[in-house]
Design a protein around this motif. Sequence first.
Motif, PDB file in Angstrom:
ATOM      1  N   PHE A   1       0.834  -1.208   0.000  1.00 16.80           N
ATOM      2  CA  PHE A   1       0.000   0.000   0.000  1.00 16.80           C
ATOM      3  C   PHE A   1       0.868   1.258   0.000  1.00 16.80           C
ATOM      4  O   PHE A   1       0.658   2.184  -0.800  1.00 16.80           O
ATOM      5  CB  PHE A   1      -0.906  -0.044   1.233  1.00 16.80           C
ATOM      6  CG  PHE A   1      -1.637   1.232   1.542  1.00 16.80           C
ATOM      7  CD1 PHE A   1      -2.590   1.744   0.681  1.00 16.80           C
ATOM      8  CD2 PHE A   1      -1.383   1.913   2.723  1.00 16.80           C
ATOM      9  CE1 PHE A   1      -3.271   2.916   0.980  1.00 16.80           C
ATOM     10  CE2 PHE A   1      -2.062   3.078   3.034  1.00 16.80           C
ATOM     11  CZ  PHE A   1      -3.005   3.582   2.159  1.00 16.80           C
ATOM     12  N   VAL A   2       1.870   1.285   0.875  1.00 13.60           N
ATOM     13  CA  VAL A   2       2.735   2.457   0.984  1.00 13.60           C
ATOM     14  C   VAL A   2       3.551   2.645  -0.285  1.00 13.60           C
ATOM     15  O   VAL A   2       3.777   3.773  -0.734  1.00 13.60           O
ATOM     16  CB  VAL A   2       3.639   2.343   2.227  1.00 13.60           C
ATOM     17  CG1 VAL A   2       4.609   3.519   2.306  1.00 13.60           C
ATOM     18  CG2 VAL A   2       2.784   2.289   3.495  1.00 13.60           C
ATOM     19  N   GLN A   3       3.987   1.546  -0.898  1.00 10.68           N
ATOM     20  CA  GLN A   3       4.734   1.659  -2.156  1.00 10.68           C
ATOM     21  C   GLN A   3       3.890   2.343  -3.221  1.00 10.68           C
ATOM     22  O   GLN A   3       4.381   3.179  -3.992  1.00 10.68           O
ATOM     23  CB  GLN A   3       5.162   0.276  -2.642  1.00 10.68           C
ATOM     24  CG  GLN A   3       5.962   0.288  -3.941  1.00 10.68           C
ATOM     25  CD  GLN A   3       7.379   0.806  -3.745  1.00 10.68           C
ATOM     26  OE1 GLN A   3       8.246   0.076  -3.321  1.00 10.68           O
ATOM     27  NE2 GLN A   3       7.615   2.077  -4.078  1.00 10.68           N
ATOM     28  N   GLN A   4       2.605   2.018  -3.263  1.00 13.16           N
ATOM     29  CA  GLN A   4       1.719   2.668  -4.221  1.00 13.16           C
ATOM     30  C   GLN A   4       1.551   4.143  -3.891  1.00 13.16           C
ATOM     31  O   GLN A   4       1.398   4.973  -4.803  1.00 13.16           O
ATOM     32  CB  GLN A   4       0.357   1.971  -4.233  1.00 13.16           C
ATOM     33  CG  GLN A   4       0.378   0.563  -4.810  1.00 13.16           C
ATOM     34  CD  GLN A   4       0.867   0.540  -6.243  1.00 13.16           C
ATOM     35  OE1 GLN A   4       0.387   1.302  -7.077  1.00 13.16           O
ATOM     36  NE2 GLN A   4       1.815  -0.322  -6.534  1.00 13.16           N
ATOM     37  N   LEU A   5       1.577   4.491  -2.620  1.00 12.20           N
ATOM     38  CA  LEU A   5       1.429   5.896  -2.229  1.00 12.20           C
ATOM     39  C   LEU A   5       2.603   6.743  -2.707  1.00 12.20           C
ATOM     40  O   LEU A   5       2.415   7.901  -3.130  1.00 12.20           O
ATOM     41  CB  LEU A   5       1.334   6.016  -0.699  1.00 12.20           C
ATOM     42  CG  LEU A   5       0.105   5.424  -0.006  1.00 12.20           C
ATOM     43  CD1 LEU A   5       0.172   5.716   1.487  1.00 12.20           C
ATOM     44  CD2 LEU A   5      -1.180   5.977  -0.593  1.00 12.20           C
ATOM     45  N   VAL A   6       3.824   6.184  -2.611  1.00 12.05           N
ATOM     46  CA  VAL A   6       5.010   6.993  -2.928  1.00 12.05           C
ATOM     47  C   VAL A   6       5.462   6.835  -4.376  1.00 12.05           C
ATOM     48  O   VAL A   6       6.293   7.621  -4.856  1.00 12.05           O
ATOM     49  CB  VAL A   6       6.177   6.672  -1.964  1.00 12.05           C
ATOM     50  CG1 VAL A   6       5.769   6.921  -0.526  1.00 12.05           C
ATOM     51  CG2 VAL A   6       6.686   5.237  -2.150  1.00 12.05           C
ATOM     52  N   GLY A   7       4.968   5.822  -5.065  1.00  9.21           N
ATOM     53  CA  GLY A   7       5.366   5.590  -6.452  1.00  9.21           C
ATOM     54  C   GLY A   7       6.553   4.651  -6.560  1.00  9.21           C
ATOM     55  O   GLY A   7       7.369   4.535  -5.641  1.00  9.21           O
ATOM     56  N   GLU A   8       6.659   4.004  -7.706  1.00  7.48           N
ATOM     57  CA  GLU A   8       7.660   2.949  -7.862  1.00  7.48           C
ATOM     58  C   GLU A   8       9.090   3.476  -7.918  1.00  7.48           C
ATOM     59  O   GLU A   8      10.041   2.725  -7.696  1.00  7.48           O
ATOM     60  CB  GLU A   8       7.359   2.132  -9.116  1.00  7.48           C
ATOM     61  CG  GLU A   8       7.430   2.921 -10.406  1.00  7.48           C
ATOM     62  CD  GLU A   8       7.109   2.078 -11.627  1.00  7.48           C
ATOM     63  OE1 GLU A   8       7.381   2.548 -12.748  1.00  7.48           O
ATOM     64  OE2 GLU A   8       6.594   0.961 -11.455  1.00  7.48           O
ATOM     65  N   ASN A   9       9.284   4.750  -8.201  1.00  6.94           N
ATOM     66  CA  ASN A   9      10.637   5.311  -8.272  1.00  6.94           C
ATOM     67  C   ASN A   9      11.162   5.786  -6.919  1.00  6.94           C
ATOM     68  O   ASN A   9      12.325   6.173  -6.817  1.00  6.94           O
ATOM     69  CB  ASN A   9      10.680   6.464  -9.282  1.00  6.94           C
ATOM     70  CG  ASN A   9      10.438   5.988 -10.697  1.00  6.94           C
ATOM     71  OD1 ASN A   9      10.868   4.894 -11.070  1.00  6.94           O
ATOM     72  ND2 ASN A   9       9.738   6.783 -11.486  1.00  6.94           N
ATOM     73  N   ARG A  10      10.304   5.762  -5.902  1.00 11.28           N
ATOM     74  CA  ARG A  10      10.722   6.108  -4.555  1.00 11.28           C
ATOM     75  C   ARG A  10      10.701   4.847  -3.694  1.00 11.28           C
ATOM     76  O   ARG A  10      10.088   3.851  -4.052  1.00 11.28           O
ATOM     77  CB  ARG A  10       9.824   7.188  -3.969  1.00 11.28           C
ATOM     78  CG  ARG A  10       9.894   8.506  -4.736  1.00 11.28           C
ATOM     79  CD  ARG A  10       9.103   9.589  -4.022  1.00 11.28           C
ATOM     80  NE  ARG A  10       9.166  10.851  -4.738  1.00 11.28           N
ATOM     81  CZ  ARG A  10       8.282  11.220  -5.674  1.00 11.28           C
ATOM     82  NH1 ARG A  10       7.298  10.408  -5.998  1.00 11.28           N
ATOM     83  NH2 ARG A  10       8.408  12.386  -6.281  1.00 11.28           N
ATOM     84  N   ALA A  11      11.373   4.906  -2.564  1.00  5.30           N
ATOM     85  CA  ALA A  11      11.540   3.707  -1.733  1.00  5.30           C
ATOM     86  C   ALA A  11      10.704   3.783  -0.467  1.00  5.30           C
ATOM     87  O   ALA A  11      10.396   4.855   0.055  1.00  5.30           O
ATOM     88  CB  ALA A  11      13.011   3.520  -1.366  1.00  5.30           C
ATOM     89  N   VAL A  12      10.376   2.585   0.028  1.00  5.61           N
ATOM     90  CA  VAL A  12       9.741   2.419   1.337  1.00  5.61           C
ATOM     91  C   VAL A  12      10.805   1.871   2.284  1.00  5.61           C
ATOM     92  O   VAL A  12      11.371   0.803   2.035  1.00  5.61           O
ATOM     93  CB  VAL A  12       8.547   1.447   1.268  1.00  5.61           C
ATOM     94  CG1 VAL A  12       7.926   1.278   2.654  1.00  5.61           C
ATOM     95  CG2 VAL A  12       7.516   1.927   0.258  1.00  5.61           C
TER      96      VAL A  12
END
Length: 247
Positions: A115-126
């Motif tokens: 869920f958090v990965q979708q919030l920040v986008g695939e080019n940013r990291a969790v």
Amino acid sequence: MTKEQPVIAILRWESGHVPQGLMQLEAMAGNSTNPRSYPFPVRMVEVPGANTDTVILHPSQKLLEDMIELSRRLADEEGIRAITTSCGFNAIFQKALAEAVDIPIFSSALLQVPFVQQLVGENRAVGVITANSAALSKEHLRACGITDEMNVVVMGLESAPEWSKIFDQPDMPFDMEAVSQEILGVAREGVRQHPQISAIVLECTDLPPYAARIRRELGLPVFDFNSMMGHVAMALSQVSLYEPQMF
């Protein structure tokens, strides 16, 4: 007045098997096993044999079987409507538990990572802060829907001297100020080394008391056991953001 019955149960480690340092953290509001963490009743249930070794270091098939049996009993006999656990490393049991029990199971804060990965986008990291990165395997991640395509940075506490007492000296108490600085230090260093981190998920259920300070210091959203618990509690009408209308 009839006392409200819990609808969410928390499977926790067996008494006498919890390291001294974790017992100190349990006294803090926000910890998963502290009833003061919740504005609604929860059912705390000890699982015989659940401890550092059987959950984190050497996940036990026997423990999984016992957790399934216990979860079924809670649902069938006590009216429990959802079950969670007091350690994020139970993630490794997520798939088996969810498939074996007829009510929702949310074993680990790691379930929030996709869920958090979708919030920040695939080019940013969790960023994921965990009690022990060496013990957090791909099997744990996959059981929570975390794939290799996701951009996840794992930051472990196991090398921090005070925190490592959990594993090396479980009968020794924490220096609470020292362990607090270690937790915050791991968060700071992780973001310094990986500036692409845009949000953090705290795997460990003992870390939520530090979430607010991590948010303030790093300026990043932080998700933890309590954000997951709140999500499920809302779904079960245990909490609400507004006064519900009755139709």
